[in-house]
Design a protein around this motif. Structure first.
Motif, PDB file in Angstrom:
ATOM      1  N   ASP A  72      78.428  32.537  77.858  1.00  0.00           N
ATOM      2  CA  ASP A  72      77.052  33.038  77.776  1.00  0.00           C
ATOM      3  C   ASP A  72      75.989  31.997  77.446  1.00  0.00           C
ATOM      4  N   GLN A  73      76.315  30.995  76.679  1.00  0.00           N
ATOM      5  CA  GLN A  73      75.372  29.900  76.449  1.00  0.00           C
ATOM      6  C   GLN A  73      76.143  28.647  76.061  1.00  0.00           C
ATOM      7  N   HIS A  74      75.652  27.517  76.532  1.00  0.00           N
ATOM      8  CA  HIS A  74      76.309  26.250  76.218  1.00  0.00           C
ATOM      9  C   HIS A  74      75.989  25.886  74.769  1.00  0.00           C
ATOM     10  N   PRO A  75      76.997  25.527  73.975  1.00  0.00           N
ATOM     11  CA  PRO A  75      76.725  25.176  72.573  1.00  0.00           C
ATOM     12  C   PRO A  75      75.820  23.956  72.458  1.00  0.00           C
ATOM     13  N   THR A  76      74.907  24.013  71.516  1.00  0.00           N
ATOM     14  CA  THR A  76      73.966  22.912  71.336  1.00  0.00           C
ATOM     15  C   THR A  76      74.670  21.679  70.781  1.00  0.00           C
ATOM     16  N   ILE A  77      74.093  20.535  71.079  1.00  0.00           N
ATOM     17  CA  ILE A  77      74.641  19.262  70.609  1.00  0.00           C
ATOM     18  C   ILE A  77      74.095  18.963  69.217  1.00  0.00           C
ATOM     19  N   GLN A  78      74.966  18.563  68.319  1.00  0.00           N
ATOM     20  CA  GLN A  78      74.529  18.204  66.976  1.00  0.00           C
ATOM     21  C   GLN A  78      73.765  16.873  66.993  1.00  0.00           C
ATOM     22  N   PRO A  79      72.785  16.741  66.123  1.00  0.00           N
ATOM     23  CA  PRO A  79      72.140  15.429  65.986  1.00  0.00           C
ATOM     24  C   PRO A  79      73.154  14.424  65.440  1.00  0.00           C
ATOM     25  N   PRO A  80      72.955  13.146  65.700  1.00  0.00           N
ATOM     26  CA  PRO A  80      73.910  12.136  65.217  1.00  0.00           C
ATOM     27  C   PRO A  80      74.062  12.183  63.693  1.00  0.00           C
ATOM     28  N   LEU A  81      75.244  11.907  63.247  1.00  0.00           N
ATOM     29  CA  LEU A  81      75.504  11.854  61.806  1.00  0.00           C
ATOM     30  C   LEU A  81      74.850  10.604  61.214  1.00  0.00           C
ATOM     31  N   ARG A  83      74.228   7.263  59.255  1.00  0.00           N
ATOM     32  CA  ARG A  83      75.200   6.197  59.001  1.00  0.00           C
ATOM     33  C   ARG A  83      75.679   6.206  57.557  1.00  0.00           C
ATOM     34  N   ARG A  84      74.819   6.646  56.653  1.00  0.00           N
ATOM     35  CA  ARG A  84      75.201   6.636  55.240  1.00  0.00           C
ATOM     36  C   ARG A  84      75.667   7.993  54.749  1.00  0.00           C
ATOM     37  N   ALA A  85      76.093   8.845  55.647  1.00  0.00           N
ATOM     38  CA  ALA A  85      76.568  10.170  55.245  1.00  0.00           C
ATOM     39  C   ALA A  85      77.789  10.039  54.343  1.00  0.00           C
ATOM     40  N   GLY A  86      77.849  10.919  53.353  1.00  0.00           N
ATOM     41  CA  GLY A  86      78.982  10.913  52.432  1.00  0.00           C
ATOM     42  C   GLY A  86      80.187  11.627  53.008  1.00  0.00           C
ATOM     43  N   GLN A  87      81.249  11.643  52.236  1.00  0.00           N
ATOM     44  CA  GLN A  87      82.503  12.230  52.704  1.00  0.00           C
ATOM     45  C   GLN A  87      82.342  13.718  53.001  1.00  0.00           C
ATOM     46  N   ARG A  88      81.607  14.425  52.147  1.00  0.00           N
ATOM     47  CA  ARG A  88      81.424  15.861  52.351  1.00  0.00           C
ATOM     48  C   ARG A  88      80.643  16.128  53.638  1.00  0.00           C
ATOM     49  N   GLU A  89      79.593  15.336  53.875  1.00  0.00           N
ATOM     50  CA  GLU A  89      78.801  15.510  55.086  1.00  0.00           C
ATOM     51  C   GLU A  89      79.626  15.197  56.339  1.00  0.00           C
ATOM     52  N   ALA A  92      81.961  18.115  56.998  1.00  0.00           N
ATOM     53  CA  ALA A  92      81.230  19.255  57.559  1.00  0.00           C
ATOM     54  C   ALA A  92      80.867  19.000  59.024  1.00  0.00           C
ATOM     55  N   TYR A  93      80.488  17.761  59.312  1.00  0.00           N
ATOM     56  CA  TYR A  93      80.124  17.397  60.679  1.00  0.00           C
ATOM     57  C   TYR A  93      81.344  17.514  61.600  1.00  0.00           C
ATOM     58  N   ALA A  94      82.480  17.041  61.134  1.00  0.00           N
ATOM     59  CA  ALA A  94      83.705  17.112  61.934  1.00  0.00           C
ATOM     60  C   ALA A  94      84.106  18.562  62.183  1.00  0.00           C
ATOM     61  N   ALA A  95      83.948  19.422  61.166  1.00  0.00           N
ATOM     62  CA  ALA A  95      84.278  20.840  61.335  1.00  0.00           C
ATOM     63  C   ALA A  95      83.351  21.495  62.352  1.00  0.00           C
ATOM     64  N   ALA A  96      82.066  21.154  62.303  1.00  0.00           N
ATOM     65  CA  ALA A  96      81.108  21.703  63.261  1.00  0.00           C
ATOM     66  C   ALA A  96      81.432  21.248  64.678  1.00  0.00           C
TER      67      ALA A  96
END
Length: 226
Positions: A72-81, A83-89, A92-96
């Protein structure tokens, strides 16, 4: 025949309105019931080759088997992670991204047998086997509305096809229930001097809970014609 050959062949069958799909960007594949929706719906109605009330059922796999694709709709692309994202971020990004990848393969496009219940516009038909537009027929209740937005419910509308898929893959199959009726807007395709064949361009849930069938009947009435 490999999948690329099938898609290229399908592209050659497309009419001019789908052959130009590569240059159109990525429009919203849903229709949200919000101010202005009737005008957008009327534009689609006016540009359709024909408009039918139909039911669908599975017909056969596509020529090269089932095609995993978004529903029904193409999933949107996430903005780039960052560079200084922490482990939790990063987690979460990998899960998304995993969810997005699953969404991109949630439907199984196949051939569908389209049965016409009523013709609202265009040439009357009894039905056809849809093997160009991307449809996933389910043996369950319709999944409508597809999304609940702040501005209103968003229903499935655009139906992807082999031509658009060949361009850049940014399309989706329309998930349709065999237990429901749909209001479909068709385009046409033609191979050489062969007959003009319809294909699903838009498919709206034709249930009293949604406003599309009533609006289409209003547009199809003689009083609505110039």
């Amino acid at each position: 025949m490999d999948r690329l050959t099938i898609i290229v062949a399908a592209l050659c069958l497309a009419a001019a309105d789908t052959a130009a799909a590569c240059s159109r960007g990525h429009p919203d594949e849903l229709m949200t019931i919000e101010p202005g929706w009737r005008e957008a719906f009327a534009d689609r109605f006016a540009s359709a080759e024909a408009v039918y009330l139909v039911t669908v059922r599975p017909a056969a796999p596509l020529a090269d088997g089932e095609l995993p694709i978004a529903c029904d709709q193409h999933p949107t692309i996430q903005p780039p992670l960052p560079r200084r994202a922490g482990q939790r971020e990063r987690a979460a990004y990998a899960a998304a991204e995993r969810d997005r990848d699953a969404a991109r393969r949630a439907c199984r496009a196949e051939q569908a047998q389209v049965t016409v219940v009523e013709t609202l516009k265009g040439v009357s038909r009894t039905g056809w086997t849809e093997d160009f537009a991307l449809v996933d027929v389910i043996d369950a209740a319709p999944t409508e509305p597809v999304e609940q937005r702040d501005s209103g419910p968003a229903y499935g509308a655009a139906v992807g096809n082999m031509s658009i898929l060949f361009c850049d893959g940014w399309t989706s199959a329309r998930r349709m229930s065999r237990h429901a009726a749909y209001l479909v807007f068709t385009g046409w395709r033609q191979q050489g001097d062969g007959p003009r064949l319809p294909y699903l361009r838009d498919a709206f849930w034709a249930d009293p809970a949604a406003p599309f069938l009533e609006e289409a009947r209003r547009l199809a009435a003689p009083a609505a014609k110039p």
